[in-house]
Design an enzyme around this catalytic site. Structure first.
Site, PDB file in Angstrom:
ATOM      1  N   HIS A 119       9.953  -4.032   4.301  1.00 23.65           N
ATOM      2  CA  HIS A 119      10.417  -2.651   4.310  1.00 23.65           C
ATOM      3  C   HIS A 119      10.700  -2.190   5.734  1.00 23.65           C
ATOM      4  CE1 HIS A 119       6.015  -2.040   4.737  1.00 23.65           C
ATOM      5  NE2 HIS A 119       6.111  -0.724   4.822  1.00 23.65           N
ATOM      6  N   GLU A 170       3.593  -5.504   8.820  1.00 22.29           N
ATOM      7  CA  GLU A 170       2.283  -5.276   8.184  1.00 22.29           C
ATOM      8  C   GLU A 170       1.741  -6.556   7.526  1.00 22.29           C
ATOM      9  OE1 GLU A 170       2.538  -0.507   7.021  1.00 22.29           O
ATOM     10  OE2 GLU A 170       2.896  -1.976   5.453  1.00 22.29           O
ATOM     11  N   HIS A 205      -1.996   4.587   9.784  1.00 21.33           N
ATOM     12  CA  HIS A 205      -0.626   5.009  10.089  1.00 21.33           C
ATOM     13  C   HIS A 205      -0.649   6.259  10.968  1.00 21.33           C
ATOM     14  CE1 HIS A 205      -0.368   2.539   6.453  1.00 21.33           C
ATOM     15  NE2 HIS A 205       0.883   2.308   6.755  1.00 21.33           N
ATOM     16  N   HIS A 249       0.805  -1.232   0.000  1.00 21.61           N
ATOM     17  CA  HIS A 249       0.000   0.000   0.000  1.00 21.61           C
ATOM     18  C   HIS A 249       0.841   1.287   0.000  1.00 21.61           C
ATOM     19  CE1 HIS A 249       0.025  -0.247   4.693  1.00 21.61           C
ATOM     20  NE2 HIS A 249       1.081   0.404   4.249  1.00 21.61           N
TER      21      HIS A 249
HETATM   22  C1  DHB Z   1       6.261   3.452   2.733  1.00 17.09           C
HETATM   23  C2  DHB Z   1       5.631   2.233   2.899  1.00 17.09           C
HETATM   24  C3  DHB Z   1       4.583   2.086   3.781  1.00 17.09           C
HETATM   25  O1  DHB Z   1       3.948   0.910   4.043  1.00 17.09           O
HETATM   26  C4  DHB Z   1       4.112   3.180   4.475  1.00 17.09           C
HETATM   27  O2  DHB Z   1       3.027   3.016   5.257  1.00 17.09           O
HETATM   28  C5  DHB Z   1       4.738   4.428   4.340  1.00 17.09           C
HETATM   29  C6  DHB Z   1       5.811   4.552   3.462  1.00 17.09           C
HETATM   30  C7  DHB Z   1       7.387   3.632   1.773  1.00 17.09           C
HETATM   31  O3  DHB Z   1       7.910   2.634   1.248  1.00 17.09           O
HETATM   32  O4  DHB Z   1       7.767   4.763   1.502  1.00 17.09           O
HETATM   33 FE    FE Z   2       2.369   1.068   5.721  1.00 13.42          FE
END
Ligand code: DHB
Ligand code: FE
Length: 285
Positions: A193, A240, A59, A12
């Site tokens: 991530h 997540e 978030h 997302h």
């Molecule tokens: C990014 C990814 C995410 O899941 C998020 O909530 C905010 C930023 C990113 O990769 O920049």
């Molecule tokens: Fe996220």
């Protein structure tokens, strides 16, 4: 009775939303990512559900350290796109399904899952970016959406096992709703991530792809993976991915039915700081 026809899984990343909103999808950086969703948009148009139950995480937009619900179900008639600092995304209002949402809350809470009932909430990129990826830029989203927010931001977060079992309870809830609705369950967020600290930028494509393999073929085993492995292998925000287990737990095979059909699988790096994964699984008719 209502039934779950399919589950959809997707990352997302907020920058994906910005790329769509700012007409950058054909740029060389973004083109390979959006190519992976061309099939999905056609598939969704041909397999339009009556309701999408969309599992995502907020978030620190609607919620904050003031209030941290582990599982929150949106029971409102509509939800506005949130202002995350740059103004709300120019996307349609999300129309809810208060009747089905209230029924699911009743059934799942009686099944011993403590849901927070949310009658007013704006929805952030966690919910709107998956809709944009699957639907493009319509005037209105194709059907009502029940937002289901999971806390994967502030510890303690729920385990994969609890999410998987919640998916099973969700399936029971949907199948006891007395209207012949076709419902899709979407699990969103991930893949690997990490946005902060010395490991910021971490991507683990091998772990992500093994996660996709197991999500398809061994979801009960995958549900036993402890949260520390997500964090270690897929980064602090890789957690997540436990949300995908809610959608997977709602599929028929988990309750003894036939294995789902893998309709589409896609994996791509990079998209901002995140590895993007995407799956569509259909229940046998
Ligand atoms: C990014 C990814 C995410 O899941 C998020 O909530 C905010 C930023 C990113 O990769 O920049
Ligand atoms: Fe996220």
């Amino acid at each position: 009775m209502a039934r779950i026809t399919a589950s959809v899984y997707t990352s997302h990343v907020p920058a994906i939303g910005a790329a769509i909103d700012l007409s950058k999808t054909a740029e060389p950086y973004w083109q390979p990512l959006f190519k992976g969703y061309e099939f999905s948009k056609k598939w969704l148009a041909a397999n339009r559900p009556d309701v999408i139950f969309l599992v995502y995480n907020d978030h620190a937009t609607a919620f904050s350290l003031d209030m941290i619900p582990t599982f929150a179900i949106g029971t409102a008639a509509q939800f506005e796109p949130a202002d995350e600092g740059w103004g709300p995304r120019p996307v349609p209002t999300v129309i809810g399904h208060p009747e089905l949402a209230a029924h699911i809350a009743q059934s799942v809470i009686q099944d011993d899952f403590d849901l927070t009932i949310v009658n007013r909430m704006d929805v952030d990129h966690g919910l709107t970016v998956p809709l944009s990826l699957m639907c493009g830029q319509p005037q209105a989203w194709p059907c009502p959406v029940i937002p289901f927010a999971v806390n994967v931001v502030q510890y303690p977060v729920p385990s994969g096992r609890r999410c998987f079992n919640l998916g099973r309870a969700l399936r029971k809830a949907v199948e006891s709703y007395d209207e012949p609705l076709k419902v899709q369950v979407w699990g969103t967020g991930g893949m690997s991530h990490q946005l902060q600290g010395p490991r910021a930028g971490l991507i683990n494509a091998a772990w992500d792809n093994a996660f996709l393999d197991r999500l398809i073929a061994d979801p009960a085993g995958l549900a036993e993976v402890p949260h520390i492995e997500y964090v270690r292998e897929a980064g602090s925000e890789g957690i997540e991915l436990v949300m995908w287990l809610i959608a997977r737990g709602a599929m028929s095979d988990v309750a003894g039915g036939p294995a789902p059909r893998v309709v589409h699988r896609f994996f791509h790096v990079p998209a901002s700081n995140t590895a993007v994964g995407h799956l569509i699984l259909e229940n046998a008719q």
